[in-house]
Design an enzyme around this catalytic site. Structure first.
Site, PDB file in Angstrom:
ATOM      1  N   HIS A 138      -3.544  -2.605  -7.539  1.00 54.53           N
ATOM      2  CA  HIS A 138      -4.966  -2.743  -7.242  1.00 54.53           C
ATOM      3  C   HIS A 138      -5.851  -2.588  -8.486  1.00 54.53           C
ATOM      4  O   HIS A 138      -7.027  -2.952  -8.463  1.00 54.53           O
ATOM      5  CB  HIS A 138      -5.405  -1.753  -6.148  1.00 54.53           C
ATOM      6  CG  HIS A 138      -5.449  -0.324  -6.582  1.00 54.53           C
ATOM      7  ND1 HIS A 138      -4.475   0.589  -6.241  1.00 54.53           N
ATOM      8  CD2 HIS A 138      -6.350   0.362  -7.314  1.00 54.53           C
ATOM      9  CE1 HIS A 138      -4.789   1.771  -6.747  1.00 54.53           C
ATOM     10  NE2 HIS A 138      -5.922   1.654  -7.402  1.00 54.53           N
ATOM     11  N   ASP A 154       2.202  -1.442  -4.150  1.00 50.14           N
ATOM     12  CA  ASP A 154       0.980  -1.356  -4.955  1.00 50.14           C
ATOM     13  C   ASP A 154       1.310  -1.035  -6.411  1.00 50.14           C
ATOM     14  O   ASP A 154       0.642  -0.238  -7.058  1.00 50.14           O
ATOM     15  CB  ASP A 154       0.012  -0.311  -4.386  1.00 50.14           C
ATOM     16  CG  ASP A 154      -1.342  -0.323  -5.087  1.00 50.14           C
ATOM     17  OD1 ASP A 154      -1.754  -1.401  -5.545  1.00 50.14           O
ATOM     18  OD2 ASP A 154      -1.973   0.748  -5.206  1.00 50.14           O
ATOM     19  N   GLY A 177      -9.946   6.157 -11.628  1.00 48.57           N
ATOM     20  CA  GLY A 177      -9.553   5.914 -13.011  1.00 48.57           C
ATOM     21  C   GLY A 177      -8.180   6.473 -13.316  1.00 48.57           C
ATOM     22  O   GLY A 177      -7.522   6.046 -14.254  1.00 48.57           O
ATOM     23  N   ASN A 178      -7.734   7.452 -12.508  1.00 46.69           N
ATOM     24  CA  ASN A 178      -6.379   7.978 -12.659  1.00 46.69           C
ATOM     25  C   ASN A 178      -5.335   7.025 -12.086  1.00 46.69           C
ATOM     26  O   ASN A 178      -4.146   7.165 -12.369  1.00 46.69           O
ATOM     27  CB  ASN A 178      -6.221   9.323 -11.932  1.00 46.69           C
ATOM     28  CG  ASN A 178      -6.597  10.506 -12.792  1.00 46.69           C
ATOM     29  OD1 ASN A 178      -7.590  11.159 -12.551  1.00 46.69           O
ATOM     30  ND2 ASN A 178      -5.796  10.780 -13.812  1.00 46.69           N
ATOM     31  N   SER A 179      -5.765   6.096 -11.242  1.00 41.94           N
ATOM     32  CA  SER A 179      -4.825   5.189 -10.590  1.00 41.94           C
ATOM     33  C   SER A 179      -3.948   4.476 -11.612  1.00 41.94           C
ATOM     34  O   SER A 179      -4.456   3.899 -12.577  1.00 41.94           O
ATOM     35  CB  SER A 179      -5.586   4.154  -9.756  1.00 41.94           C
ATOM     36  OG  SER A 179      -6.154   4.739  -8.623  1.00 41.94           O
ATOM     37  N   GLY A 195      20.343  -5.050   7.652  1.00 37.81           N
ATOM     38  CA  GLY A 195      20.687  -5.996   8.707  1.00 37.81           C
ATOM     39  C   GLY A 195      20.642  -5.402  10.096  1.00 37.81           C
ATOM     40  O   GLY A 195      21.452  -5.766  10.958  1.00 37.81           O
ATOM     41  N   THR A 221      17.827  -3.773  13.362  1.00 37.68           N
ATOM     42  CA  THR A 221      16.525  -3.370  13.861  1.00 37.68           C
ATOM     43  C   THR A 221      16.696  -1.975  14.440  1.00 37.68           C
ATOM     44  O   THR A 221      17.791  -1.605  14.890  1.00 37.68           O
ATOM     45  CB  THR A 221      15.978  -4.327  14.941  1.00 37.68           C
ATOM     46  OG1 THR A 221      16.884  -4.363  16.040  1.00 37.68           O
ATOM     47  CG2 THR A 221      15.805  -5.720  14.378  1.00 37.68           C
TER      48      THR A 221
END
Length: 485
Positions: free
Chosen positions: A124, A154, A229-231, A287, A289
């Site tokens: 992001h 992300d 800003g740390n992201s 493989g 569900t």
């Protein structure tokens, strides 16, 4: 107790008076501290007062970078002009307005993980950026190319454009599974554009999933201050190794309140590996569900706690089928790590390389078994590709693709045996007005099963009686009837 302590102190003093004063002084201090360590005491020496994280910071900060991303965006003066319903009623009387172009900038952090200039950050921070600039701690600036984008975690990987081939400072990756609640960690980044900053905290929690962030991410929670800003900056241990990438905070004001989250370093491994292979991330699948264990299931199986996943289906020729996993098995652990729910299972699988063998601990009819699961990349359909549907039908304006195991894995969806998944829907289109959303899976049209994009195009041709469309959204099945007028 007080008499014993007084006796110990006197004995220590006498010991200090004997030959070898300096050495015995140290031994005496250690004995006294050991005896009264259960109580709060003042630091016994100047060295104890001068404890510092500066050696770790000096090791870490040269590899932490500031990232400046810029992209061109177009906007209109009035927000109503973008509204499809508003334009539908008033479009003819609204004068056309040319969109205004402006540059949108974002600020974030990153960490160099290889000496050739490979940088890891949050997606992001740089997503859709037309220009990315990376600034090192020593002031050097580089332009960078985005070579890997992973929406599911992300995370993005950048490659610095450099003329020289000198090695750059970098940090090693440490297995996040080694972390324990209470471990001390440092968060490094560039909050609020103030310049590089280091904050210290402890690991407050592990495997956090219910934090409003989608997909299989099982996050590290820390009280180290993480601010805008740390992201993209690293979360490091006291040996100077990366155990996570700072990604989000829990806050009502936008500032840090001591609840921050980091992406575990385990999920960085396939992303770093893909940097040398065209940015294509290879993820594996089991493989199957599955279904989470709830209170009712736990009681029926005689479990002491609500944990594990129930295998609902095993697909032919899949890794699970080859390993001998069966429908109804209760999966408890992967490689010794507890599998609490479906999210934890997907996280464990996502952090494992193709071809690796995984020890699966499961329960079958009350008997605990172990199986060796060799993970593979999921298969795709021949010629499977995205198609934008057009025409006079309820799905016009939707972009779709066949839901193969490979597509399901890429989108982070369960593979339920087929269908066509909607990737996007154009605002104001028939598909939008019909209520379709990205992630919906079209299963049937007029009682015909839909397995490929070709099936959906064939069965959407103009029908005299209209359309009956059956789709799945999560666990819910939706039946839409549209009469042809």
């Amino acid at each position: 107790m007080r008499i014993q302590r007084l006796f110990l102190i006197i004995s220590a003093f006498l010991l200090m008076k004997t030959e070898g004063f300096a050495e015995n002084k140290v031994l005496a201090e250690k004995e006294v501290i050991k005896e009264i360590s259960s109580e709060k005491v003042l630091p016994p020496s100047r060295d104890q007062l001068q404890m510092s994280f500066s050696p770790v910071v000096k090791k870490v900060t040269p590899a932490v970078v500031n990232i400046y991303a810029a992209k061109m965006v177009r906007s209109r003066t009035s927000p109503f002009l973008e509204d499809p319903i508003f334009r539908h009623f008033f479009g003819d009387i609204i004068p056309e307005e040319q969109p205004h172009a402006r540059i949108q900038k974002s600020l974030g952090s990153g960490v160099i993980v290889r000496n050739d200039g490979l940088v890891i950050t949050n997606l992001h921070v740089v997503n859709e950026a037309e220009e990315v600039k990376v600034v090192l701690n020593d002031g050097r600036e580089f332009e960078a190319d985005i070579i890997v984008k992973d929406q599911r975690t992300d995370v993005a990987a950048l490659k610095l454009r450099r003329k020289d081939k000198k090695e750059l400072p970098h940090l090693d990756i440490r297995d996040a599974d080694e972390l324990e609640v209470g471990d001390v960690v440092l968060a490094v980044g560039n909050p609020f554009g103030l310049g590089q900053t280091v904050t210290m905290g402890i690991v407050s929690g592990l495997a956090r999933t219910q934090v409003g962030i989608d997909d299989f991410r099982s996050l590290i929670q820390t009280d180290a201050a993480i601010n805008p800003g740390n992201s993209g900056g690293p979360l490091v241990t006291l040996d100077g190794k990366v155990v996570g990438i700072n990604t989000a905070i829990f806050s009502n004001s936008g500032g840090s309140i001591g609840i921050g989250f980091a992406i575990p370093s385990n999920l960085l491994v396939p992303i770093i590996a893909s940097a040398d292979h065209g940015g294509k991330i290879k993820r594996v699948w089991a493989g199957i569900t599955m279904q989470n264990v709830d209170q009712e299931i736990a009681k029926a199986l005689g479990l002491e706690k609500i944990s594990g996943i129930i295998v609902k289906a095993v697909f032919d020729n899949s890794p699970a089928k080859k390993a001998g996993i069966e429908v109804g098995d209760l999966i408890l652990e992967l490689n010794g790590h507890e599998v609490k729910n479906e999210t934890a299972f997907r996280f464990r699988i996502a952090s494992i390389k193709e071809g690796s063998s995984v020890k699966v601990k499961l329960q079958r009819k009350g008997i605990v078994l172990e199986k060796d699961l060799i993970l593979e990349t999921p298969p795709d359909f021949d010629g499977n590709k995205q198609v934008r549907l057009v025409g006079r039908h309820p799905l016009s304006g939707a972009v779709v693709i066949g839901l193969s195991p490979a597509v399901a894995s890429e989108l982070g969806m369960g593979f339920g045996g087929g269908g066509v998944v909607i990737l996007s829907v154009t605002a104001g289109s028939p598909a939008s007005f019909a209520g379709f959303m990205p992630g919906d899976v079209v299963l049937k049209i007029n009682d015909a099963e839909i397995k490929t994009v070709g099936d959906i195009e064939q069965n959407l041709k103009r029908s005299k009686r209209g359309w009956i469309i059956v789709s799945r959204r999560g666990e819910s099945v939706r039946r839409l009837i549209v009469e042809n007028g």
